[in-house]
Design an enzyme around this catalytic site. Structure first.
Site, PDB file in Angstrom:
ATOM      1  CB  SER A  34      -0.822   0.054   1.123  1.00 59.19           C
ATOM      2  OG  SER A  34      -0.286  -0.003   2.356  1.00 59.19           O
ATOM      3  CB  THR A  35       4.003   2.120   1.933  1.00 65.67           C
ATOM      4  OG1 THR A  35       3.222   2.115   3.050  1.00 65.67           O
ATOM      5  CG2 THR A  35       4.589   3.736   2.084  1.00 65.67           C
ATOM      6  CG  ASP A  86       9.257  -4.606  -2.172  1.00 61.46           C
ATOM      7  OD1 ASP A  86       8.040  -4.275  -2.210  1.00 61.46           O
ATOM      8  OD2 ASP A  86       9.781  -5.521  -2.797  1.00 61.46           O
ATOM      9  CB  ALA A  88       8.996  -4.541   4.900  1.00 61.11           C
ATOM     10  CG  ASP A  89       4.835  -9.122   4.830  1.00 66.25           C
ATOM     11  OD1 ASP A  89       3.965  -8.435   4.420  1.00 66.25           O
ATOM     12  OD2 ASP A  89       5.206  -9.872   4.330  1.00 66.25           O
ATOM     13  N   GLY A 100       6.913 -11.581   1.699  1.00 65.88           N
ATOM     14  CA  GLY A 100       6.271 -12.746   1.262  1.00 65.88           C
ATOM     15  C   GLY A 100       5.080 -12.983   1.739  1.00 65.88           C
ATOM     16  N   GLY A 102       2.536 -11.490   0.338  1.00 64.68           N
ATOM     17  CA  GLY A 102       1.457 -11.637  -0.654  1.00 64.68           C
ATOM     18  C   GLY A 102       2.401 -12.794  -1.909  1.00 64.68           C
ATOM     19  CD  GLU A 108       7.711  -9.198  -2.544  1.00 61.84           C
ATOM     20  OE1 GLU A 108       6.812  -8.659  -2.564  1.00 61.84           O
ATOM     21  OE2 GLU A 108       8.024  -9.938  -1.262  1.00 61.84           O
TER      22      GLU A 108
END
Length: 236
Positions: A34-35, A86, A88-89, A100, A102, A108
């Site tokens: 989303s960012t 990118d 990050a979770d 990961g 997603g 990635e």
């Protein structure tokens, strides 16, 4: 509150691009999340956008690149990437990341590893200081389908709680990655930054593991959008 968080995401993304994208950068990695939507938006506003080639990490980032009028490229064409952005979770105190969620972790990591500069852009919920603190689903692992049962056993012996990621309710059976592999999510609880590399190396050594969602020592900076609308910049 939601509007403020969204504003902080945009500010973090714009700051990351404005402070790190240089005139000599021509090949750019664009991640997902989303960012990163705002990263693609900002890159698409560059005066020299026609000279830029953007490398996606998956379907979402492909669409972001196209929607912002940017030129789409691939790793097959460009082995070296000048800079990659990118999400990050989760991010720890040393900028190690879990990615990961997603199921695009291999692409990635390929993009991040090919980049001279790798910049994380995320919101404050991902900045926990220790991996496994808020991301409790476990680290995603991409594995060869024939090896999943063996790897589940090895991960349990290593102290993890592992399961093959289900595609339900949208798909019966396991999630299948773009590369035709399975995803195993393995919860090791909270892992100190100093122990991430050792754990990652042990998992990578398992035959049948294609890649892990631990991004160890890859990011140079992280731009964090805070709940109050401000941005924190972290570096190592």
């Amino acid at each position: 509150m939601a509007d403020l968080i969204e504003q902080s995401k945009k500010l973090a993304a714009y700051s990351a691009v404005d402070e790190n994208l240089k005139p000599n950068h021509k090949v750019i990695g664009i991640g997902s999340g989303s960012t990163v939507v705002y990263v693609a938006e900002r890159v698409g506003q560059q005066a020299n956008k026609s000279e830029l080639v953007c490398i996606p990490t998956g379907f979402q980032s492909k669409q972001l690149i196209i929607d912002n009028g940017l030129k789409l490229g691939s790793l097959e064409e460009f082995a070296s990437i000048d800079i990659a952005f990118d999400g990050a979770d989760e991010v720890d105190s040393q900028l190690n990341c879990i990615k990961g969620g997603g199921a695009c972790l291999l692409q990635e990591k390929l993009v991040a590893d090919s980049a001279d500069n790798f910049i994380i852009v995320a919101d404050y919920r991902k900045n926990t200081g220790i991996l496994g603190k808020s991301w409790t689903k476990g680290v995603p692992l991409e594995v060869v389908p024939a090896a999943y049962n063996k790897i589940l056993k090895q991960l349990t012996e290593l102290g993890g709680k592992a399961q093959v990621r289900s595609g339900l309710p949208a798909k019966a059976g396991p999630v299948i990655t773009d590369n035709g592999n399975f995803i195993i999510d393995c919860d090791f609880s909270q892992v100190e930054a100093s122990k991430i590399k050792e754990l990652n190396d042990k998992i990578k050594a398992m035959v049948g593991v294609v890649e892990t969602g631990y991004f160890v020592g890859m990011a140079q900076k992280a731009y964090i959008g805070n709940a109050d609308g401000s941005v924190s910049t972290l570096s190592v």
